[in-house]
Scaffold this active site. Structure first.
Site, mmCIF file in Angstrom:
data_model
loop_
_atom_site.group_PDB
_atom_site.id
_atom_site.type_symbol
_atom_site.label_atom_id
_atom_site.label_comp_id
_atom_site.label_asym_id
_atom_site.label_seq_id
_atom_site.Cartn_x
_atom_site.Cartn_y
_atom_site.Cartn_z
ATOM 1 N N TYR A 73 0.945 -1.177 0.125
ATOM 2 C CA TYR A 73 0.223 -0.019 -0.176
ATOM 3 C C TYR A 73 0.978 1.183 0.135
ATOM 4 C CZ TYR A 73 -3.493 -3.233 1.359
ATOM 5 O OH TYR A 73 -4.503 -4.340 1.725
ATOM 6 N N SER A 121 -13.054 -5.637 1.779
ATOM 7 C CA SER A 121 -14.273 -5.090 0.913
ATOM 8 C C SER A 121 -15.516 -5.586 1.297
ATOM 9 C CB SER A 121 -13.740 -5.489 -0.444
ATOM 10 O OG SER A 121 -12.710 -4.846 -0.716
ATOM 11 N N LEU A 154 -17.895 -3.960 1.977
ATOM 12 C CA LEU A 154 -19.058 -3.220 1.537
ATOM 13 C C LEU A 154 -18.984 -3.054 -0.038
ATOM 14 C CD1 LEU A 154 -18.906 -0.368 4.012
ATOM 15 C CD2 LEU A 154 -20.454 -2.093 4.020
ATOM 16 N N GLY A 155 -18.264 -4.155 -0.452
ATOM 17 C CA GLY A 155 -18.152 -4.088 -2.026
ATOM 18 C C GLY A 155 -17.420 -3.230 -2.574
ATOM 19 N N ARG A 156 -16.280 -2.898 -2.078
ATOM 20 C CA ARG A 156 -15.276 -1.438 -2.123
ATOM 21 C C ARG A 156 -16.293 -0.203 -2.552
ATOM 22 N NH1 ARG A 156 -10.481 -3.638 -3.181
ATOM 23 N NH2 ARG A 156 -10.341 -5.590 -3.982
ATOM 24 N N PHE A 169 -19.552 0.047 -3.034
ATOM 25 C CA PHE A 169 -20.650 -0.166 -3.791
ATOM 26 C C PHE A 169 -22.024 -0.025 -3.023
ATOM 27 C CE2 PHE A 169 -24.028 -2.783 -5.775
ATOM 28 C CZ PHE A 169 -24.294 -2.091 -7.110
ATOM 29 N N SER A 180 -22.258 1.242 0.056
ATOM 30 C CA SER A 180 -22.388 2.581 0.591
ATOM 31 C C SER A 180 -23.212 3.836 -0.393
ATOM 32 C CB SER A 180 -20.909 3.200 0.946
ATOM 33 O OG SER A 180 -20.297 2.387 1.688
ATOM 34 N N GLY A 234 -23.931 2.944 -3.926
ATOM 35 C CA GLY A 234 -24.430 2.299 -5.090
ATOM 36 C C GLY A 234 -23.714 3.034 -6.427
#
Length: 342
Positions: free
Chosen positions: A60, A206, A208-210, A212, A214, A216
């Site tokens: 990172y 992830s 929260l689906g990266r 998504f 949060s 949409g």
């Protein structure tokens, strides 16, 4: 604010906060690095709130995220946290290589200890599996680092079930980090059951689906220059339009439950069991506070089933990564008998 409990991660004695903090986006991959004083304040706020399981990696930045954490952990803070970092992805310009040879494992660990400014790492993961090196060889070197007190516990990330078994036979694996969320559920078939059979903790990245779950589909409009999510298959226009329906249904249910979509998606991960620790990342204290409220949301078996029906495997369009990024699907290593130490 919701109380953040503690869970046992794996069966080797590591105890962590029930929710962790993914620190990657503070320094890398999700656009430009964020202001250091703000990120240190966020890390301190997380620790004060009971979120003490901090996740980073030497890639990172590279290196800048570990340096940031090192600064945040000065002056008596180190003893309050469970620190996880990773090795194995080497980036040189545009070139990316995965390494798990003993010499590299040791050098990477020494580098991380120095940047983090610590005497030992609580949980040290192999970030991606080097398919040229038998997993037994990589774990053999990690085992030496445990014996020397440089690391406490060993983890794997994006490893297949057979790789996990082979690794665990050399030295107990404490945790496997994998992508697990409402729209990333391929790990449920073989990897999760393998971890549970062997008493290995599960760290969900992830969740929260990266982002998504949060924001949409409108999330893509806020991607900054250098945000690698722009290139992920799921966020391409032809897939996003389809995936929007998943977000809409989860959003609808969240409204009924009186919580946000991201809290509902995160609560779903928490309900997978007390051997699972999600590590949502954020760069904003407000979002962090929202995330820990997910711990107080209760879901019935019927609500869990309803959520899962929205995001069944065939309901999601697009892969998690493009073909250039290795995942557990390509993590098999050669047999130990093939290894000739150089």
């Amino acid at each position: 604010m919701a109380k953040v409990g503690r869970i046992k991660l794996g069966s080797q004695g590591l105890e962590v906060s029930a929710q962790g903090l993914g620190c990657m986006g503070m320094s890398a991959f999700y656009g430009p690095p964020k202001p250091e004083p703000d990120m240190i304040a966020l890390i301190h706020h997380a620790i004060d709130s009971g979120v003490t399981f901090l996740d980073t990696s030497d890639v990172y930045g590279p290196h800048t995220n570990e340096i940031l954490l090192g600064k945040a952990l000065k002056d008596g803070v180190r003893d309050k946290v469970e620190l996880a970092t990773k090795f194995g992805i080497v980036v040189s310009g545009e070139k990316r290589e995965i390494r798990g040879d003993p010499e590299y494992v040791r050098a990477a660990c020494e580098g991380s200890l120095k940047r983090l400014g610590v005497d030992f790492i609580d949980l040290y993961y192999q970030h991606r599996v080097d398919t040229r090196v038998p997993i037994e060889v990589t774990i053999g070197e990690l085992k030496k680092l445990v014996e020397e007190g440089k690391i406490k516990y060993i983890g794997l990330s994006e490893a297949s079930a057979s790789t996990i078994r082979r690794a665990h036979a050399v030295h107990p694996i404490t945790a496997v980090q994998l992508e697990w969320s409402l729209w990333a559920r391929d790990v449920e078939e073989e990897i999760i059951p393998t971890c549970r059979e062997l008493g290995i903790g599960i760290v969900a990245y992830s969740p929260l689906g990266r982002g998504f779950f949060s924001s949409g589909p409108k999330l893509v409009q806020s991607f900054a220059e250098g945000d690698f999510r722009k290139y992920l298959p799921r966020f391409q226009p032809e897939n996003l339009e389809h995936n929007k329906t998943i977000f809409d249904k989860v959003n609808e249910m969240a409204a009924r439950k009186g919580c946000t979509t991201s809290q509902l998606a995160l609560a779903w991960v928490h309900h997978q069991g007390n051997d699972v620790c999600p590590i949502p990342g954020t760069t904003k204290i407000g979002n962090f506070n929202q995330n820990i409220e997910a711990l107080s949301i209760k879901l019935t078996p019927e609500e869990m089933a309803e959520l899962e029906s929205y995001a069944a495997a065939d309901a999601v369009k697009g892969d998690r990564y493009d073909a250039a990024i290795a995942t557990w699907k390509d993590s098999e290593t050669p047999p130990l008998s093939s290894w000739k130490a150089v």
